[in-house]
Every structure is written in C-alpha cells, then in structure tokens.
Write a protein that holds these residues in place. Structure first.
Motif, PDB file in Angstrom:
ATOM      1  N   THR A   1       4.823  11.164   3.366  1.00 52.11           N
ATOM      2  CA  THR A   1       5.072  12.263   2.445  1.00 52.11           C
ATOM      3  C   THR A   1       4.708  11.844   1.018  1.00 52.11           C
ATOM      4  O   THR A   1       4.707  10.660   0.692  1.00 52.11           O
ATOM      5  N   ALA A   2       4.431  12.816   0.181  1.00 56.97           N
ATOM      6  CA  ALA A   2       4.036  12.540  -1.210  1.00 56.97           C
ATOM      7  C   ALA A   2       5.269  12.481  -2.101  1.00 56.97           C
ATOM      8  O   ALA A   2       5.347  13.135  -3.138  1.00 56.97           O
ATOM      9  N   ASP A   3       6.248  11.679  -1.696  1.00 59.73           N
ATOM     10  CA  ASP A   3       7.511  11.618  -2.420  1.00 59.73           C
ATOM     11  C   ASP A   3       7.744  10.227  -2.993  1.00 59.73           C
ATOM     12  O   ASP A   3       6.922   9.324  -2.860  1.00 59.73           O
ATOM     13  N   GLN A   4       8.902  10.044  -3.619  1.00 58.03           N
ATOM     14  CA  GLN A   4       9.208   8.781  -4.281  1.00 58.03           C
ATOM     15  C   GLN A   4       9.360   7.644  -3.270  1.00 58.03           C
ATOM     16  O   GLN A   4       8.895   6.525  -3.512  1.00 58.03           O
ATOM     17  N   GLY A   5      10.003   7.911  -2.139  1.00 57.97           N
ATOM     18  CA  GLY A   5      10.206   6.872  -1.143  1.00 57.97           C
ATOM     19  C   GLY A   5       8.900   6.263  -0.668  1.00 57.97           C
ATOM     20  O   GLY A   5       8.787   5.046  -0.488  1.00 57.97           O
TER      21      GLY A   5
ATOM     22  N   TYR B   1      17.494   9.881  -4.109  1.00 58.19           N
ATOM     23  CA  TYR B   1      17.201   9.868  -2.674  1.00 58.19           C
ATOM     24  C   TYR B   1      16.802  11.252  -2.149  1.00 58.19           C
ATOM     25  O   TYR B   1      16.826  11.503  -0.955  1.00 58.19           O
ATOM     26  N   GLU B   2      16.468  12.144  -3.094  1.00 59.88           N
ATOM     27  CA  GLU B   2      15.807  13.409  -2.762  1.00 59.88           C
ATOM     28  C   GLU B   2      16.613  14.246  -1.762  1.00 59.88           C
ATOM     29  O   GLU B   2      16.107  14.697  -0.742  1.00 59.88           O
ATOM     30  N   GLN B   3      17.868  14.495  -2.102  1.00 61.86           N
ATOM     31  CA  GLN B   3      18.739  15.256  -1.209  1.00 61.86           C
ATOM     32  C   GLN B   3      18.940  16.701  -1.668  1.00 61.86           C
ATOM     33  O   GLN B   3      19.300  17.556  -0.873  1.00 61.86           O
ATOM     34  N   ASP B   4      18.727  16.972  -2.951  1.00 59.22           N
ATOM     35  CA  ASP B   4      19.054  18.279  -3.517  1.00 59.22           C
ATOM     36  C   ASP B   4      17.801  18.930  -4.087  1.00 59.22           C
ATOM     37  O   ASP B   4      17.361  18.607  -5.191  1.00 59.22           O
ATOM     38  N   ASN B   5      17.213  19.855  -3.337  1.00 59.41           N
ATOM     39  CA  ASN B   5      15.999  20.552  -3.756  1.00 59.41           C
ATOM     40  C   ASN B   5      16.354  21.607  -4.807  1.00 59.41           C
ATOM     41  O   ASN B   5      17.057  22.579  -4.526  1.00 59.41           O
ATOM     42  N   LEU B   6      15.849  21.424  -6.027  1.00 60.30           N
ATOM     43  CA  LEU B   6      16.178  22.312  -7.146  1.00 60.30           C
ATOM     44  C   LEU B   6      15.090  23.340  -7.429  1.00 60.30           C
ATOM     45  O   LEU B   6      15.126  23.997  -8.469  1.00 60.30           O
TER      46      LEU B   6
ATOM     47  N   MET C   1       9.243  21.817  -3.441  1.00 61.22           N
ATOM     48  CA  MET C   1      10.457  21.017  -3.581  1.00 61.22           C
ATOM     49  C   MET C   1      10.466  20.395  -4.962  1.00 61.22           C
ATOM     50  O   MET C   1       9.421  20.031  -5.498  1.00 61.22           O
ATOM     51  N   LEU C   2      11.640  20.299  -5.535  1.00 66.40           N
ATOM     52  CA  LEU C   2      11.797  19.724  -6.873  1.00 66.40           C
ATOM     53  C   LEU C   2      13.056  18.864  -6.890  1.00 66.40           C
ATOM     54  O   LEU C   2      14.128  19.317  -6.495  1.00 66.40           O
ATOM     55  N   PHE C   3      12.893  17.627  -7.344  1.00 67.67           N
ATOM     56  CA  PHE C   3      14.025  16.711  -7.387  1.00 67.67           C
ATOM     57  C   PHE C   3      14.121  16.066  -8.759  1.00 67.67           C
ATOM     58  O   PHE C   3      13.108  15.676  -9.344  1.00 67.67           O
ATOM     59  N   ASN C   4      15.342  15.950  -9.253  1.00 64.65           N
ATOM     60  CA  ASN C   4      15.597  15.183 -10.461  1.00 64.65           C
ATOM     61  C   ASN C   4      15.971  13.777 -10.018  1.00 64.65           C
ATOM     62  O   ASN C   4      17.088  13.525  -9.550  1.00 64.65           O
ATOM     63  N   LEU C   5      15.045  12.839 -10.153  1.00 64.27           N
ATOM     64  CA  LEU C   5      15.232  11.506  -9.597  1.00 64.27           C
ATOM     65  C   LEU C   5      16.266  10.691 -10.358  1.00 64.27           C
ATOM     66  O   LEU C   5      16.807   9.716  -9.812  1.00 64.27           O
ATOM     67  N   ALA C   6      16.561  11.072 -11.603  1.00 65.49           N
ATOM     68  CA  ALA C   6      17.607  10.372 -12.342  1.00 65.49           C
ATOM     69  C   ALA C   6      18.971  10.669 -11.724  1.00 65.49           C
ATOM     70  O   ALA C   6      19.821   9.781 -11.591  1.00 65.49           O
ATOM     71  N   ASP C   7      19.187  11.921 -11.327  1.00 61.85           N
ATOM     72  CA  ASP C   7      20.464  12.328 -10.732  1.00 61.85           C
ATOM     73  C   ASP C   7      20.464  12.222  -9.215  1.00 61.85           C
ATOM     74  O   ASP C   7      21.522  12.067  -8.603  1.00 61.85           O
ATOM     75  N   ASP C   8      19.282  12.299  -8.626  1.00 58.45           N
ATOM     76  CA  ASP C   8      19.161  12.399  -7.169  1.00 58.45           C
ATOM     77  C   ASP C   8      18.005  11.529  -6.682  1.00 58.45           C
ATOM     78  O   ASP C   8      16.985  12.026  -6.223  1.00 58.45           O
TER      79      ASP C   8
ATOM     80  N   ASP D   1       0.822  -1.211   0.000  1.00 55.96           N
ATOM     81  CA  ASP D   1       0.000   0.000   0.000  1.00 55.96           C
ATOM     82  C   ASP D   1       0.857   1.262   0.000  1.00 55.96           C
ATOM     83  O   ASP D   1       0.367   2.348  -0.285  1.00 55.96           O
ATOM     84  N   HIS D   2       2.138   1.131   0.316  1.00 54.67           N
ATOM     85  CA  HIS D   2       3.047   2.286   0.283  1.00 54.67           C
ATOM     86  C   HIS D   2       4.477   1.788   0.351  1.00 54.67           C
ATOM     87  O   HIS D   2       4.743   0.623   0.660  1.00 54.67           O
ATOM     88  N   GLY D   3       5.414   2.682   0.053  1.00 51.23           N
ATOM     89  CA  GLY D   3       6.820   2.399   0.266  1.00 51.23           C
ATOM     90  C   GLY D   3       7.229   2.834   1.660  1.00 51.23           C
ATOM     91  O   GLY D   3       6.388   3.041   2.540  1.00 51.23           O
ATOM     92  N   GLU D   4       8.521   3.005   1.858  1.00 46.16           N
ATOM     93  CA  GLU D   4       9.028   3.393   3.174  1.00 46.16           C
ATOM     94  C   GLU D   4      10.252   4.281   2.989  1.00 46.16           C
ATOM     95  O   GLU D   4      11.217   3.880   2.337  1.00 46.16           O
ATOM     96  N   ASN D   5      10.197   5.498   3.529  1.00 44.44           N
ATOM     97  CA  ASN D   5      11.361   6.371   3.455  1.00 44.44           C
ATOM     98  C   ASN D   5      12.475   5.816   4.338  1.00 44.44           C
ATOM     99  O   ASN D   5      12.253   5.481   5.501  1.00 44.44           O
ATOM    100  N   MET D   6      13.659   5.714   3.765  1.00 43.42           N
ATOM    101  CA  MET D   6      14.838   5.270   4.493  1.00 43.42           C
ATOM    102  C   MET D   6      15.930   6.328   4.342  1.00 43.42           C
ATOM    103  O   MET D   6      17.007   6.078   3.836  1.00 43.42           O
ATOM    104  N   GLY D   7      15.619   7.538   4.792  1.00 47.39           N
ATOM    105  CA  GLY D   7      16.553   8.657   4.705  1.00 47.39           C
ATOM    106  C   GLY D   7      16.126   9.729   3.728  1.00 47.39           C
ATOM    107  O   GLY D   7      16.603  10.870   3.806  1.00 47.39           O
ATOM    108  N   GLU D   8      15.241   9.404   2.777  1.00 52.20           N
ATOM    109  CA  GLU D   8      14.734  10.438   1.875  1.00 52.20           C
ATOM    110  C   GLU D   8      14.040  11.533   2.691  1.00 52.20           C
ATOM    111  O   GLU D   8      13.263  11.251   3.596  1.00 52.20           O
ATOM    112  N   LEU D   9      14.359  12.776   2.378  1.00 54.13           N
ATOM    113  CA  LEU D   9      13.831  13.952   3.083  1.00 54.13           C
ATOM    114  C   LEU D   9      14.214  13.941   4.569  1.00 54.13           C
ATOM    115  O   LEU D   9      13.607  14.634   5.381  1.00 54.13           O
ATOM    116  N   GLY D  10      15.215  13.135   4.940  1.00 51.19           N
ATOM    117  CA  GLY D  10      15.645  13.053   6.335  1.00 51.19           C
ATOM    118  C   GLY D  10      14.707  12.246   7.209  1.00 51.19           C
ATOM    119  O   GLY D  10      14.767  12.327   8.437  1.00 51.19           O
TER     120      GLY D  10
END
Length: 364
Positions: free
Chosen positions: A233-237, A345-350, A336-343, A217-226
C-alpha cells in the motif's frame, strides 16, 4: 528516476522493465554511467553486489554498473547465515584496498520470517504494541483482505507452513505476537549479521574510513490499515523506510526529520564524493543534512503503489492522503486521510471530516 521517466511501475514481471532509450541511444545505454554503481565506477570505485534482488523481481537492470555480482541462487529465499560468508570473504579480499562500494542484501525481515528455530525468540516476554489493543485486534480479525489476519491464517496452511514460525493460526489476541515477535526477531537476526560485517571492517582496520549506509526497499505494515507482514500500500507503514548513515567526519547522533525520496540517495552520495549529479537523475541530494545538520527535506512527497493495489498518496506535514484507483480487493475507500502526528498507525480515516485537506492534496 521517477517511474514516469523510467517506466518501472511495479516490482515484478513486465511492470519491472525499464523503458528503452529509443533511437537516440548510442552503442551503450545510459545505465552504464547513470546507474548508482555505474556513477561510482566513474569515480574509480570498485563496485560489487551480493544480492538476489534482480533475479527475484526479473529486474536485471538492477545489476547495471556493478563490477561484480554475487547471486547465491535462492531467489530471495536465502537467510543471513547464507549471505554473510560471501560478504566476509569479499571483504577479506578487497576491504583493505581503497575506493570500493559493496552492496549487501539481507532478506530476513521480509515475510516469511525464516530464522533458524534454534535462534529462539528474544522478544517472547515483551508486550504487544500499546496501540494494538484487543479491540483493534477484533476489528482486524473481521477483515478479509490480502495479508489480513484472516489471510495470514490461510497462508499458514497453504504457503508458510514450511517455516515453523508461521505455522500457528491466529485465533486469540495474544496469538498476534507470532507475527510481531517474529518480525522483530528477523530484524534482530539481521542486525547480528550486520554486526559481524562491521566487526570485519574493524578487524581489517578500515572501519573509521568506511561509510556505512543501512536502508531498505520498503517498510512493513504491522497492523496499519489492518494489514500484517506486507508492503502493498502507498501508506506510511510501507513507504517509510529506514535510513541510517554513518559518514566519516559526518555528524553523529543526529536525526533528520525531513521528507526525502529513496532516489535522493544517489545525488547525495555523488555530492559527498565530489561528483556531479547525472543529468537524468530526479533526486535532490541531502548531503548537507549529513555533514552540517542542515534541513534539506522536500515540501511534500508523492508516493505510488502498483503491485497489490493501485494507489497514489501525498505525504505533507503531519498528513498522509491516499487515493485508491484499484483496491486489489482490499475494500479501501476511494480516499483516505490520516493525521500521522495523532494517528501514526493509520486507524482513523479523516477524509470525510477534512475535505479541505483532501482537496488541497488531491491536486498533487
């Protein structure tokens, strides 16, 4: 259905309740026929669920359409060794018959990770993820938000101390493996029990004729967005879920990189089984990806989170754009904006550097 059509905007309390159909409803509501198991019943399948999901989240409509519902009574606190015997018994009684659908719910990869201590730690000698460096750890350690390292240490004292795998404080960099290894161990433990289910199908002689779907039903953040061991969160993790499908006579060893919603599964199954798509369904089937390898992904996805934060995101190409309407005291920026190909794990907000992308995705 999308939440804007069914009214479900959260996974507990009144936010998990569906809207009533209103005066147009007949004696029976549409869940009888339009729920996924209800639609399968119309095709002549016997449907059963071994799950405590409905009770855990006060979402009793989750049970709609099943002929049988088995609730072992732990409200999501059960582990695989408690669920497996019920599943094996059901398969012994029904597995050799034609036309059945069994939904089996394992909670083990869900925090708190509560595998028996005697299971050990299969990943004790594995390195931490390469991206999760000591510098990243030191940044994350300063965060004071839900399921940050700081909050995980608090939970270890107030809530998670009952489970030995969560009892240690995360102070030094290497302590992070308490979270990472135990999450991996939880998946490993669940996989072993899924393997026993598959072994039962082999024993019954029905494996080759049985479709297998493994998802979540969902993934699990393991450090993404801290954030660690959480899915708020509505993110990739959080929103990138596993989906493994083995379909009799389907393709083998292929990977579908397309964008799909979870609700796309219902029309996919209907199509594979030769049934029409229910009029109320918003999903877009991807059966051709399973049978022929055809690209059936959507151009973009709009994702929402309304449990711990109020966020909406757009997944498009390599990009993930997140707009926060209420940060749940997580101190997220508005955009927040992330390029998932380069980043990934969502560390660099562009967001500030690529206003052109933000403007394009905000209109979605």
């Amino acid at each position: 259905m999308f939440a804007i059509h069914n009214g479900v905007v959260g996974h507990g309390g009144t936010a998990a309740d569906m809207m009533r159909e209103g005066p147009s409803r007949g004696f029976s509501d549409r869940l009888r026929r339009d729920s996924l198991p209800g639609s399968l019943r119309q095709l002549g399948l016997k449907t059963a669920s071994i799950s405590t999901f409905a009770e855990r989240h006060s979402a009793w409509t989750f049970n709609a359409g099943f002929n049988e519902v088995f609730n072992i009574g732990a409200g999501g606190g059960e582990s695989a060794e408690q669920v497996l015997p019920v599943a094996l018994k059901w398969l012994e009684d029904n597995g050799e018959a034609d036309n059945w659908f069994l939904h089996l719910n394992f909670w083990d990869p869900h925090t708190p990770y509560r595998k028996p201590e005697e299971y050990g730690d299969p990943f004790a000698n594995e390195p931490l993820p390469e991206w999760l460096t000591e510098d990243v750890f030191n940044i994350h350690k300063q965060k004071v938000v839900q399921h940050s390292i700081n909050h995980m240490n608090e939970l270890a004292k107030t809530h998670y101390y009952k489970w030995p795998r969560h009892g240690k404080q995360i102070e030094a960099y290497d302590d992070l493996r308490m979270i990472i290894d135990h999450y991996d161990c939880a998946i490993h433990y669940m996989d072993k029990h899924v393997g026993q289910v598959l072994g039962k199908l082999e024993q019954l002689g029905v494996m080759e004729d049985t479709a297998i779907l493994i998802s979540a039903d969902h993934g699990e953040n393991m450090g993404e967005l801290g954030i660690y061991s959480e899915h708020g969160t509505a993110d990739q993790g959080t929103c990138h879920i596993p989906m493994i499908i083995r379909w009799p006579n389907g393709l083998k060893g292929t990977v579908d990189e397309g964008l799909h919603y979870h609700l796309d599964l219902a029309p996919t199954l209907a199509s594979l089984l030769g049934a029409p798509k229910a009029e109320s369904w918003d999903g877009q089937g991807f059966a051709d990806s399973i049978i022929m390898g055809t690209s059936t992904g959507r151009d973009y996805l709009v994702l929402s989170q309304c449990a711990h934060v109020c966020q909406r995101s757009v997944r498009f190409g390599d990009w993930l754009y997140i707009r926060t309407y209420h940060d749940g005291h997580n101190w997220f920026p508005k955009e927040m904006l992330f390029n998932l190909a380069d980043d990934p794990y969502e560390q660099d907000n562009l967001a500030e550097d690529r206003l052109d992308i933000c403007k394009k995705l905000f209109i979605c």
